[in-house]
Design an enzyme around this catalytic site. Structure first.
Site, PDB file in Angstrom:
ATOM      1  N   HIS A 281       0.788  -1.331   0.059  1.00 17.51           N
ATOM      2  CA  HIS A 281       0.131  -0.010  -0.051  1.00 17.51           C
ATOM      3  C   HIS A 281       0.823   1.327  -0.071  1.00 17.51           C
ATOM      4  O   HIS A 281       0.776   2.223  -0.636  1.00 17.51           O
ATOM      5  CB  HIS A 281      -0.893   0.174   1.623  1.00 17.51           C
ATOM      6  CG  HIS A 281      -1.790  -1.030   1.458  1.00 17.51           C
ATOM      7  ND1 HIS A 281      -2.756  -1.527   1.014  1.00 17.51           N
ATOM      8  CD2 HIS A 281      -1.278  -2.290   2.313  1.00 17.51           C
ATOM      9  CE1 HIS A 281      -3.290  -2.683   1.607  1.00 17.51           C
ATOM     10  NE2 HIS A 281      -2.471  -3.321   2.262  1.00 17.51           N
TER      11      HIS A 281
HETATM   12  O1  RIB Z   1      -4.700  -0.589   5.187  1.00 18.58           O
HETATM   13  C1  RIB Z   1      -3.329  -0.395   5.018  1.00 18.58           C
HETATM   14  C2  RIB Z   1      -2.662   0.622   5.809  1.00 18.58           C
HETATM   15  O2  RIB Z   1      -2.573  -0.005   7.078  1.00 18.58           O
HETATM   16  C3  RIB Z   1      -1.123   0.568   5.281  1.00 18.58           C
HETATM   17  O3  RIB Z   1      -0.743   1.941   5.632  1.00 18.58           O
HETATM   18  C4  RIB Z   1      -0.592  -0.444   6.319  1.00 18.58           C
HETATM   19  O4  RIB Z   1       0.830   0.013   6.738  1.00 18.58           O
HETATM   20  C5  RIB Z   1      -1.367  -0.238   7.499  1.00 18.58           C
HETATM   21  O5  RIB Z   1      -1.098   1.211   8.117  1.00 18.58           O
END
Ligand code: RIB
Ligand code: CA
Length: 334
Positions: free
Chosen positions: A259
């Site tokens: 992500h």
């Molecule tokens: O939902 C994904 C996010 O939540 C990402 O930033 C991961 O590192 C967690 O923080």
């Protein structure tokens, strides 16, 4: 060379945050003014320590790391408003063995230390000293630090070129009943940023679910054979295992998505977000099942709500991997 893009990262390091930090620190087109940490995936003492270990691994000891908020703004003040329970881990999954995020990254302890100044003070001082529109903020964890800075001194707002955040969801099933983790962890903070008038690009789960790297790509990263590239390869593989352990049988589920690094990529290459919509976006702050949900495109009865968010609905995973590979490969040859 074109002037570098000035950014401030805000992280809850975390396995995918670590890959994002490697990419940001090693990318020649980015000038990382500082890295703020926040409680989120793990406690803030560990997100800070993990961030320092990654900075050390990248061979960038002069990077300044600022410890930020341990807890969200408001959501934990009302004990009855229990936040949406995270989906229980699949039976038999021992947390520290195969959790998507562990207290400590697979890196040796570091002698590097966080700055004395807090993240919020750093954000305010740095932004007030900047020119209008000079700095891009890249929060990839709960947005508590930025919300506190905005509430403490609104004069920072015109200095922010854009907030390119990892968070939110609409079409992709989030881990909690209705909300993506970063927003769920501090919904009020995200709503403060969305109401601030600062341009926001929301790199949501809808987009990041297309940023799932596979084992072959992890091996390509490993073949670069530098400490950060080996770390990124190990973390991609770890996330695939953790994702499978949590039920994404093919390891292609959201759990394996990288992500936060996709969010950094989108700062320089907005074209990696292949489908976006400029829309109104606000966070449900009611204490019900939709607590923390990012609600898109609603309007008032007789007038349009301001389109305060560029919402990313999809991403080009090949462009993303080629960029990440290129940054790590070039850095290894320097
Ligand atoms: O939902 C994904 C996010 O939540 C990402 O930033 C991961 O590192 C967690 O923080
Ligand atoms: Ca994160």
């Amino acid at each position: 060379m074109r002037e570098k893009t000035k950014i401030i990262l805000d992280v809850d390091t975390g396995s995918d945050d670590a890959i994002a930090i490697c990419a940001a620190l090693l990318c020649e087109k980015l000038d990382v003014l500082g890295i703020c940490t926040v409680g989120g995936n793990v406690e803030v003492k560990n997100t800070t320590d993990n961030t320092l270990r990654v900075v050390d691994c990248c061979g960038k000891p002069d990077t300044k790391v600022y410890r930020g908020a341990a807890l969200p703004l408001a959501s934990t003040l009302e004990p009855w408003s229990l936040q949406a329970q995270e989906l229980p881990r699949k039976e038999g999954v021992k947390d520290q063995e195969i959790a998507v995020h562990t207290d400590h990254l697979p890196l040796p302890p570091t002698a590097l230390r966080a700055q004395e100044k807090s993240a919020v003070v750093f954000l305010i001082e740095t932004l007030l000293a900047a020119e209008d529109g000079e700095i891009t903020l890249v929060p990839v964890g709960p947005m508590t630090n930025l919300a506190l800075a905005i509430r403490a001194d609104e004069r920072i707002l015109p200095k922010i070129r854009r907030v390119v955040m990892m968070g939110g969801s609409h079409d992709v099933y989030p881990r909690t009943q209705a909300s993506e983790f970063n927003v769920w962890a501090d919904p009020e903070a995200v709503e403060i940023v969305l109401q601030s008038g600062v341009p926001v690009t929301m790199v949501s789960l809808d987009a990041t679910s297309h940023a799932c790297l596979d084992r072959a790509q992890a091996e390509q990263l490993r073949q670069i054979d530098s400490p950060p590239a080996r770390l990124c390869a190990e973390l991609v593989e770890h996330r695939l295992k953790a994702s499978a352990a949590e039920g994404d049988a093919d390891g292609k589920g959201v759990g394996a998505a990288i992500h936060d690094a996709l969010t950094v990529c989108a700062v320089l290459h907005p074209e990696v977000l292949t489908e976006t919509v400029l829309t109104s976006c606000h966070v449900d702050l009611g204490h019900g099942y939709a607590y923390g949900e990012t609600v898109l495109g609603r309007n008032y009865k007789f007038s349009e709500m301001p389109k305060n968010c560029l919402y990313a609905k999809s991403a080009d995973s090949e462009l993303f991997f080629d960029w990440l590979y290129g940054v790590l490969k070039k850095a290894a040859s320097r």
